[in-house]
Each structure stands twice: as C-alpha cells, then as structure tokens.
Scaffold this motif. Structure first.
Motif, mmCIF file in Angstrom:
data_model
loop_
_atom_site.group_PDB
_atom_site.id
_atom_site.type_symbol
_atom_site.label_atom_id
_atom_site.label_comp_id
_atom_site.label_asym_id
_atom_site.label_seq_id
_atom_site.Cartn_x
_atom_site.Cartn_y
_atom_site.Cartn_z
ATOM 1 N N GLN A 418 0.835 -1.210 0.000
ATOM 2 C CA GLN A 418 0.000 0.000 0.000
ATOM 3 C C GLN A 418 0.867 1.257 0.000
ATOM 4 O O GLN A 418 2.034 1.200 0.390
ATOM 5 C CB GLN A 418 -0.830 0.064 1.288
ATOM 6 N N ARG A 518 -11.387 -5.221 -0.236
ATOM 7 C CA ARG A 518 -11.368 -4.191 0.809
ATOM 8 C C ARG A 518 -12.464 -4.500 1.842
ATOM 9 O O ARG A 518 -13.551 -4.935 1.471
ATOM 10 C CB ARG A 518 -11.649 -2.803 0.198
ATOM 11 N N LYS A 612 -8.181 1.168 -10.032
ATOM 12 C CA LYS A 612 -8.921 0.313 -9.091
ATOM 13 C C LYS A 612 -10.422 0.515 -9.306
ATOM 14 O O LYS A 612 -10.883 1.646 -9.457
ATOM 15 C CB LYS A 612 -8.594 0.710 -7.657
HETATM 16 C C1 WTA Z 1 -4.954 -3.249 -3.050
HETATM 17 C C2 WTA Z 1 -0.719 0.249 -4.249
HETATM 18 C C3 WTA Z 1 -4.578 -7.566 -3.838
HETATM 19 C C4 WTA Z 1 -5.257 -3.496 -1.581
HETATM 20 C C5 WTA Z 1 0.680 -0.337 -4.061
HETATM 21 C C6 WTA Z 1 -4.407 -2.442 -0.899
HETATM 22 C C7 WTA Z 1 -3.864 -5.387 -3.737
HETATM 23 C C8 WTA Z 1 -4.556 -1.276 -1.835
HETATM 24 C C9 WTA Z 1 -2.594 -5.763 -4.249
HETATM 25 C C10 WTA Z 1 -3.407 -0.298 -1.758
HETATM 26 C C11 WTA Z 1 -2.391 -7.136 -4.574
HETATM 27 C C12 WTA Z 1 -2.595 -3.628 -3.843
HETATM 28 N N1 WTA Z 1 -3.406 -7.993 -4.345
HETATM 29 N N2 WTA Z 1 -4.836 -6.294 -3.539
HETATM 30 N N3 WTA Z 1 -1.251 -7.566 -5.084
HETATM 31 N N4 WTA Z 1 -1.834 -4.650 -4.303
HETATM 32 N N5 WTA Z 1 -3.819 -4.058 -3.514
HETATM 33 O O1 WTA Z 1 -2.285 2.548 -1.746
HETATM 34 O O2 WTA Z 1 -6.627 -3.283 -1.374
HETATM 35 O O3 WTA Z 1 -2.718 2.466 -4.254
HETATM 36 O O4 WTA Z 1 -4.859 -2.139 0.401
HETATM 37 O O5 WTA Z 1 -1.009 1.020 -3.158
HETATM 38 O O6 WTA Z 1 -4.613 -1.881 -3.141
HETATM 39 O O7 WTA Z 1 -3.463 0.614 -2.813
HETATM 40 P P1 WTA Z 1 -2.381 1.765 -3.003
#
Ligand code: WTA
Length: 649
Positions: A418, A518, A612
């Motif tokens: 994240q 989520r 997303k």
């Molecule tokens: C989701 C992106 C499943 C998750 C680096 C997380 C994922 C949020 C995965 C963070 C993955 C990110 N498998 N879900 N490989 N990678 N997520 O802050 O819900 O844009 O909490 O960071 O994306 O998103 P962010």
C-alpha cells in the motif's frame, strides 16, 4: 451469524519456482526464504542492519529501531542522503556510463540518461532549487507528465532535504488546490503539458488555476514538453531549461537525519479528504532497496520496466527510488498502453529487451479484452520475471499473464502492499516460493502479517478476517501529514499496537495469503460475509468474461443481494442465455450463496485513475439509482451516466 469473512474459492493450480530462475536467484529455495524470514522476525534489528549496510550512511545509527506503537524510528541518529545512494554511489563503477533511464515518449521520441548524466541533472536542479530559496523541509508539489524530469525533480528535492508531494498529472485543479493547501507547499514543478492517447494534455494551465485559489506558492518551475503556448507570470514562473542552463552541476549531498521527511503522497480515502501519507528517509530507502533486490531479484544486466505513473506510490518506490538504489537500467514510458493500439507495451518490451516487467491487473484485463494477436506478434523472450500490483489479480488473468506474456517460463510476483507500507509486504520471492494464481503468497522479510477475527484472535486456515501487521517495518508510514487523530483512527484503532491494513484476507494451509477485497466492500448475504474478489474471480473464470465487479444491494430477506457488473472479452457476442449462464457459473464455482440476483453486461466500470474499481459508486447506484458520492478520483465520469441508464431500465 458469523462476523468473519467466508471463503469459498478453491484454487489447486500451483507453480513451483522455475529451476533455471532459481539457480541464478539470490534466494533460491524455500528453506533459504524461511531461514531469512525467521531471522527477520526474531532479530529484525540484525536483519535490517545487514541490508542497510549495502548502502551509504554519512554517519552511523545509534539504534536500528525505536518502537513505541504506532510510532517507529529506524536507523535512529544516522545521517543519510537517499539521492546520493541512488546516484553518486554508482559513479565510481561501470554503472556511471550505464543507462539509468531509457525513456520513450508517447509519440515515439526517445531519450536515455546514464547514471552519470542523471546525477548531473539532479545536481543542477538541486542547485536551482537552492538558489531559488528552497530550504530543508519545504514542501514542493510536482504535477508532471511521465518524463525523466519528474524523476530528476523528485531526487533533487530529496537531495537538498525538501519534501516532495507528487500529484498525478490527471488530477483536477481542485485536487491540486486541496493538496497544495494541506501540505502548505511553497514551490511547484510542472510542465507545459504531456502526451496521453495522442493528445497534448495541458498541465501548467491547471496549476495556474490552482494558484489563483492558493496563494502560498513562491516559484513554479515549468518544463517545456509539448511546446504549447503557456503564459508565464513574471517573478513566479520560471522555465526549467533556462534555469538549468545556468546551473552548476556540482553539488555535494548533505546527510539528513534518517527520520527526515522524504515525501508526502496523497491517497484517496474511500470518502472525504485525501490522506497525506508521510514517509521518511532511511527506513524507506532500505525497504525499497531490499524489496527490489529480493522480490524483483534485480541484477546489473536487467532491463526493468514498471508501467506505473510517478504520481502513485508504485512510481515512487519502484521507478524513482528502488531501481536506482539497485543501479539497474529501467524503461520509462510517457503515455497510454493503448496508443496507438494495445501492442505498444509488447513492442517496447521487444525493442528494449525488457527482462522484468511490473504492471497492474487492470492493464492485464484490458490486454485480455483486446486479444492475444497484439501480443503474440512480438518477441517477448527477453522477459524473465513478471509482477503485478494494485488489486487482487483474478486467477484467470494471472494464467493469461503467465502463459501469453510470460511464455509459461516467467515467475509472477503478485505484490501486495500500500501507499502506507511504502514497499512490498506480501509477495512471492520468485526463486523460492511456489505461486498459485490469485495469491500474493507469503510475507516479505520483517513483515509479521496475520489474519485476525473481530476479537483479535488469529483466524484458522482458510477463514477470512482482517489483514494486520503486528511489527514495525522500515518503510512504514510515519503518519498522516497534519492529522494525527485520523492516523490513529484509520490504522491503529481496531487492535492495540497493531497496524490494520483495511483489506480482508485468508491464509491457506500452506501459509499463502489471499486478499479477498477491501473491508469496506464486503457483502453480507443472508448473514454470510463475502469478499468481492472471489465472486469477481469466479465470473472472470468464465470464457466470455474479461472483467467483473460485484457489490451488495439491499434485500428485504437476505440483507444484501449480489449484483454483478461484467465486461465481456472483445470478440464475444452477447447471447440471450449468457446472463443466465454467468449466474449459473458463479453457483457452480462458489455456491448458490454467491449467485448474483442481477447481472449487467457493461462496456466499462468506474475506476480510479490508478485503475482500481470503485465499488462504492456501484453500490450506491444499485441501492438508490443515483450517485452522489465523491467522484473526484474517478477516471472517466461518463461511465456513470451509461451505467445509470442501464441500471434504471
Ligand atoms: C490493493 C498500491 C490484492 C489493496 C501499491 C491495498 C492489492 C490497496 C494488491 C493499496 C495485490 C494492492 N493484491 N490487492 N497484489 N496490491 N492491492 O495505496 O486493497 O494504491 O490495500 O497502493 O490496493 O493501494 P495503493
């Protein structure tokens, strides 16, 4: 009624590490991973000190870690300069003349910068910032296209101890205003524009409008990219090339405290105002360095390409910092994956002989929809490792990535992490851990990941719960800028001293972690709590389907009913029976419980600008027929009107 999240998807395909890959990898067996993992959890200070010692510190730390939940300090008392580690450290070896960045513009223009040349540019811009009065700790907002100057500007800020806050170039004027005022930025770096889907997109004009509403900016540096006419306000706006022409290329990097703020990056909460996630220097440096080294297994002869934008955390950790800390050559691309068509990435992989490729599931699903011919006409034999990030990857999309892009030979690292975590947290180590389509597998070193039920007990295998991290890790966020209360409430209020990530997950009997979606999106059907990922993956496992989103709709008896939105693959015709077939398919893969009551075949889904799916908008739409929620992060607002018309008839 169970309060925990149920899991019904069974995935039996498993891919042990490719032998050739393992024999050349840094970590080449499960035993080696497990031994290192054990050390990293039992003696984190010893483990991380070893990693940190690969890098340059201008003075030593007194302690590796000081932890008083929720506040961590890493490499306490040390002095360090992360830009020096990304650049100067490489100049005494052959890396000096090695390409750091191979850049391609959307229109096909090309530039390369060696480590030596990138160092010169960063030193010059550091001197520019200093001569314009930027001081240690000042916030500098970047609103840039994907051009090398974006990386130069980030590194120059870091080099002089200024704090960068990159705002994605697709965000609106109001988003810039919100971020400028939240972090009280005094400086801006932007460009006249950038290219996206064949069009020149204006950037400076958005900044100009933002600066009419926020008056705290003293200087705005403007890179000439498109050559569009832009008004320059005397005294405030300066052309990048003019000040760079006059700047000295000599600059000695000063060491800053390891906990000196490095950047603030805004991440959209599901509602309300974006959170300014604060990262500091030493721990973040070690975290991004070590994950690139072990997860991407980066080597000197790799050509690495991460397709993210520098406006996201992925672009921070895995374009600007991690790869340069590892001295690797990387490809950087300005534009859209489908310009002029969906073969663009594959043509570039072939041309630059990319060996490590990192992208998002949303892109993979778009490629699947566009058809295999656009991929298979290119020679992708240079690839040795693939990665994904951003969302759960549906097992069928994983299989396609594995077979069609990876030729069945490349390990896939499905990296869960994240903005807040700064670096990979749950991910396969490619030479050591067997992968299964749809799971990010095991925790990275030092990451004490667990799945807890509402009472704080660890869930038994395959029972869903809340994913948490129980120990501090070097690249963790140090707070939400200016909002301690929100920091505590968002991440630290469910369980004492434990970081709550906001995702639901389960662990299988082999210790693999499966993200089920989520927590905000969990459905409650007849008292059963279901994550979105499994139902969506069941739909995507049907031959006709490229992408799916599911949400709950209020239902008198069941509490919530499942509603699905489905995008078909390019060449599929919508037979009358298809909707029924898809509903039946979900029943056969997961069970009758998850069978959608309503299923809409749609052409597009609402997504954030980082790709997303925005399920909360779909949820509101199926519940009320309207969307009144905050849509500032929505990529294409037109999608909403089309969906509204479909749902209401
Ligand atoms: C989701 C992106 C499943 C998750 C680096 C997380 C994922 C949020 C995965 C963070 C993955 C990110 N498998 N879900 N490989 N990678 N997520 O802050 O819900 O844009 O909490 O960071 O994306 O998103 P962010």
């Amino acid at each position: 009624m169970s309060k925990d999240i149920e899991s019904h998807l069974v995935e039996s395909r498993s891919f042990p590490p490719n032998e050739e890959f393992s024999s050349n990898a840094r970590i080449s067996s499960l035993e080696q991973y497990e031994e290192m993992y054990k050390e990293s959890i039992e003696s984190p200070e010893t483990f991380w000190a070893k990693e940190a010692n690969d890098l340059n510190w201008q003075s030593d730390w007194e302690r590796v870690l000081e932890w008083k939940a929720p506040n961590a300090k890493w490499f306490v008392g040390a002095k360090v300069n992360i830009a020096e580690n990304c650049l100067d450290r490489h100049l005494t070896s052959d890396r000096k003349d090695k390409n750091a960045i191979i850049w391609e513009g959307e229109l096909g223009d090309k530039r390369t910068l060696t480590y030596g040349e990138l160092h010169t540019e960063v030193c010059k811009f550091s001197n520019v910032l200093l001569s314009e009065g930027v001081s240690v700790g000042d916030r500098v907002l970047l609103y840039m296209p994907m051009i090398p100057e974006a990386v130069v500007a980030m590194l120059a800020c870091a080099r002089i101890g200024a704090v960068h806050s990159v705002v994605f170039g697709g965000f609106s004027v109001d988003s810039i205003v919100d971020r400028l005022s939240d972090c009280e930025a005094k400086y801006v770096v932007t460009a006249d524009g950038g290219y996206r889907r064949g069009k020149a997109i204006a950037l400076k004009s958005n900044v100009d409008q933002a600066l009419e509403k926020y008056s705290g900016v003293e200087k705005s540096f403007v890179v000439k990219r498109t050559g569009a006419e832009v008004p320059m306000l005397t005294g405030r706006d300066v052309w990048w090339h003019e000040v760079m022409d006059e700047a000295s290329s000599s600059h000695v990097a000063e060491g800053f405290d390891s906990e000196h703020p490095l950047f603030i990056l805004y991440t959209s909460g599901s509602t309300g105002k974006p959170k300014g996630i604060l990262h500091t220097t030493g721990g973040y440096m070690v975290g991004t360095y070590a994950t690139c080294k072990y997860v991407f297994d980066m080597n000197d002869d790799d050509v690495y390409w991460c397709t993210a934008d520098v406006g996201w955390i992925t672009g921070h950790s895995y374009i600007t910092y991690g790869p340069l800390l590892n001295g690797v050559t990387q490809v950087m691309y300005e534009g859209a994956p489908n310009y002029p068509d969906f073969s663009r990435f594959w043509q570039m992989v072939e041309e630059y002989k990319v060996s490590i490729f990192y992208t998002a599931p949303t892109a993979i699903r778009a490629f699947i929809k566009a058809g295999n011919d656009l991929v298979t006409k290119h020679d992708l034999s240079s690839l040795r490792l693939l990665g994904t990030v951003g969302e759960p990857i549906n097992p069928e999309a994983w299989m396609w990535y594995h077979e069609v892009i990876g030729g069945g030979r490349c390990p896939i690292v499905d990296t869960w992490w994240q903005t807040e975590t700064g670096a990979h947290m749950v991910t396969p180590i490619p030479g050591a851990i067997s992968t299964k389509p749809g799971t990010a597998t095991r925790p990275f070193f030092g990451v004490d990941a667990a799945i807890l039920d509402e009472d704080g007990n660890e869930c038994p295998p395959n029972a869903g719960g809340k994913l948490v991290i129980r120990k501090p890790w070097p690249s963790m966020l140090r707070g939400i800028y200016g909002d301690e209360k929100r920091f505590l409430e968002t991440y630290w209020s469910d369980y004492e001293g434990i970081y709550c990530v906001g995702d639901g997950a389960r662990k299988d009997e082999d210790g693999n972690i499966w993200i089920v979606g989520r927590l905000d999106d969990v459905l409650n059907v007849s008292g059963h709590r279901l994550g979105t990922a499994e139902i969506e993956s069941a739909l995507v496992s049907h031959d006709a389907v490229a992408e799916a989103a599911v949400v709950g709709k209020p239902h008198e008896i069941k509490g919530q009913a499942v509603v699905a939105f489905v995008i078909l693959k390019g060449d599929n015709n919508k037979g009358d029976t298809l909707v029924q077939d898809l509903k039946k398919h979900v029943t056969s893969v997961i069970g009758a419980l998850a069978r959608p009551d309503d299923l809409y075949l749609v052409l597009a889904l609402p997504k954030t600008r980082s790709g997303k799916i925005m399920r909360r908008l779909l949820k509101e739409l199926v519940a009320t027929g309207e969307i009144t929620g905050n849509i500032t992060t929505l990529e294409d607002p037109n999608v909403i009107n089309v969906l509204k018309a479909q749902v209401s008839c």
